[in-house]
Scaffold this motif. Structure first.
Motif, PDB file in Angstrom:
ATOM      1  N   PHE A  58       9.422   9.950   9.220  1.00  0.00           N
ATOM      2  CA  PHE A  58       9.247   9.268  10.509  1.00  0.00           C
ATOM      3  C   PHE A  58       9.337   7.750  10.394  1.00  0.00           C
ATOM      4  O   PHE A  58       9.316   7.058  11.409  1.00  0.00           O
ATOM      5  CB  PHE A  58       7.862   9.601  11.099  1.00  0.00           C
ATOM      6  CG  PHE A  58       7.599  11.067  11.207  1.00  0.00           C
ATOM      7  CD1 PHE A  58       8.247  11.833  12.156  1.00  0.00           C
ATOM      8  CD2 PHE A  58       6.703  11.675  10.350  1.00  0.00           C
ATOM      9  CE1 PHE A  58       8.004  13.190  12.249  1.00  0.00           C
ATOM     10  CE2 PHE A  58       6.453  13.033  10.440  1.00  0.00           C
ATOM     11  CZ  PHE A  58       7.104  13.800  11.389  1.00  0.00           C
ATOM     12  N   ILE A  59       9.437   7.235   9.198  1.00  0.00           N
ATOM     13  CA  ILE A  59       9.272   5.808   8.950  1.00  0.00           C
ATOM     14  C   ILE A  59      10.281   4.935   9.706  1.00  0.00           C
ATOM     15  O   ILE A  59       9.999   3.789  10.032  1.00  0.00           O
ATOM     16  CB  ILE A  59       9.285   5.526   7.428  1.00  0.00           C
ATOM     17  CG1 ILE A  59       8.591   4.214   7.112  1.00  0.00           C
ATOM     18  CG2 ILE A  59      10.690   5.529   6.864  1.00  0.00           C
ATOM     19  CD1 ILE A  59       7.127   4.325   7.056  1.00  0.00           C
ATOM     20  N   ILE A  97       0.809  -1.225   0.000  1.00  0.00           N
ATOM     21  CA  ILE A  97       0.000   0.000   0.000  1.00  0.00           C
ATOM     22  C   ILE A  97       0.838   1.270   0.000  1.00  0.00           C
ATOM     23  O   ILE A  97       0.323   2.356  -0.174  1.00  0.00           O
ATOM     24  CB  ILE A  97      -0.959   0.028   1.204  1.00  0.00           C
ATOM     25  CG1 ILE A  97      -0.195  -0.026   2.528  1.00  0.00           C
ATOM     26  CG2 ILE A  97      -1.976  -1.098   1.092  1.00  0.00           C
ATOM     27  CD1 ILE A  97      -1.055   0.167   3.757  1.00  0.00           C
ATOM     28  N   GLY A  98       2.132   1.151   0.207  1.00  0.00           N
ATOM     29  CA  GLY A  98       2.994   2.330   0.246  1.00  0.00           C
ATOM     30  C   GLY A  98       2.829   3.082   1.556  1.00  0.00           C
ATOM     31  O   GLY A  98       2.086   2.684   2.446  1.00  0.00           O
ATOM     32  N   ASN A  99       3.560   4.159   1.689  1.00  0.00           N
ATOM     33  CA  ASN A  99       3.504   5.015   2.871  1.00  0.00           C
ATOM     34  C   ASN A  99       3.231   6.440   2.425  1.00  0.00           C
ATOM     35  O   ASN A  99       3.785   6.892   1.425  1.00  0.00           O
ATOM     36  CB  ASN A  99       4.830   4.968   3.627  1.00  0.00           C
ATOM     37  CG  ASN A  99       5.117   3.591   4.176  1.00  0.00           C
ATOM     38  OD1 ASN A  99       4.419   3.118   5.056  1.00  0.00           O
ATOM     39  ND2 ASN A  99       6.121   2.931   3.631  1.00  0.00           N
ATOM     40  N   PRO A 100       2.397   7.157   3.162  1.00  0.00           N
ATOM     41  CA  PRO A 100       2.117   8.546   2.789  1.00  0.00           C
ATOM     42  C   PRO A 100       3.411   9.381   2.770  1.00  0.00           C
ATOM     43  O   PRO A 100       4.248   9.267   3.673  1.00  0.00           O
ATOM     44  CB  PRO A 100       1.176   9.027   3.900  1.00  0.00           C
ATOM     45  CG  PRO A 100       0.551   7.784   4.433  1.00  0.00           C
ATOM     46  CD  PRO A 100       1.611   6.737   4.326  1.00  0.00           C
ATOM     47  N   LYS A 101       3.560  10.194   1.734  1.00  0.00           N
ATOM     48  CA  LYS A 101       4.782  11.004   1.580  1.00  0.00           C
ATOM     49  C   LYS A 101       5.077  11.857   2.809  1.00  0.00           C
ATOM     50  O   LYS A 101       6.221  11.984   3.218  1.00  0.00           O
ATOM     51  CB  LYS A 101       4.670  11.920   0.349  1.00  0.00           C
ATOM     52  CG  LYS A 101       4.622  11.186  -0.953  1.00  0.00           C
ATOM     53  CD  LYS A 101       6.001  10.837  -1.407  1.00  0.00           C
ATOM     54  CE  LYS A 101       5.917  10.238  -2.812  1.00  0.00           C
ATOM     55  NZ  LYS A 101       7.066   9.434  -3.123  1.00  0.00           N
ATOM     56  N   SER A 117      -0.072   5.948   9.011  1.00  0.00           N
ATOM     57  CA  SER A 117      -1.504   6.178   9.208  1.00  0.00           C
ATOM     58  C   SER A 117      -2.370   5.269   8.340  1.00  0.00           C
ATOM     59  O   SER A 117      -3.521   5.020   8.670  1.00  0.00           O
ATOM     60  CB  SER A 117      -1.850   7.642   8.927  1.00  0.00           C
ATOM     61  OG  SER A 117      -1.570   7.957   7.572  1.00  0.00           O
ATOM     62  N   ASN A 118      -1.814   4.745   7.253  1.00  0.00           N
ATOM     63  CA  ASN A 118      -2.586   3.867   6.381  1.00  0.00           C
ATOM     64  C   ASN A 118      -2.372   2.385   6.702  1.00  0.00           C
ATOM     65  O   ASN A 118      -2.830   1.526   5.984  1.00  0.00           O
ATOM     66  CB  ASN A 118      -2.284   4.152   4.911  1.00  0.00           C
ATOM     67  CG  ASN A 118      -0.845   3.880   4.550  1.00  0.00           C
ATOM     68  OD1 ASN A 118       0.024   3.767   5.419  1.00  0.00           O
ATOM     69  ND2 ASN A 118      -0.568   3.795   3.257  1.00  0.00           N
ATOM     70  N   SER A 119      -1.688   2.098   7.800  1.00  0.00           N
ATOM     71  CA  SER A 119      -1.444   0.718   8.201  1.00  0.00           C
ATOM     72  C   SER A 119      -2.654   0.171   8.939  1.00  0.00           C
ATOM     73  O   SER A 119      -3.163   0.782   9.867  1.00  0.00           O
ATOM     74  CB  SER A 119      -0.215   0.638   9.112  1.00  0.00           C
ATOM     75  OG  SER A 119      -0.060  -0.680   9.598  1.00  0.00           O
TER      76      SER A 119
END
Length: 80
Positions: free
Chosen positions: A26-27, A17-21, A35-37
């Motif tokens: 903070f990754i 799903i990727g990670n929000p830019k 937040s999309n996890s």
């Protein structure tokens, strides 16, 4: 894997799903979860552990991401 300027460069890619830019900085922080996890059993420590191991060995780790997945890069110095 490739060799660039006295470093081994590794690239690991997924098609998730990727990670929000806006969260990429903070990754690699301990206990950070994007937040999309929606994975309930995630503790947010895996990438922080990776970063710690790599930096203790004088390497670097970074990522880029979009809605088609993520790409993680890490480098390790070549020791002579």
């Amino acid at each position: 894997m490739s060799i660039e300027e006295e470093e081994l460069v590794y690239i690991i890619e997924d098609s998730g799903i990727g990670n929000p830019k806006h969260e990429l900085s903070f990754i690699f922080d301990s206990y950070f979860r994007a937040s999309n996890s929606n994975i309930l059993n995630s503790h947010g420590i895996g990438l922080a552990i990776c970063k710690e191991i790599i930096t203790q060995n004088n390497g670097k780790i970074y990522t880029d991401s979009n809605d088609m997945g993520s790409r993680f890069y890490f480098t390790m110095p070549i020791q002579h």
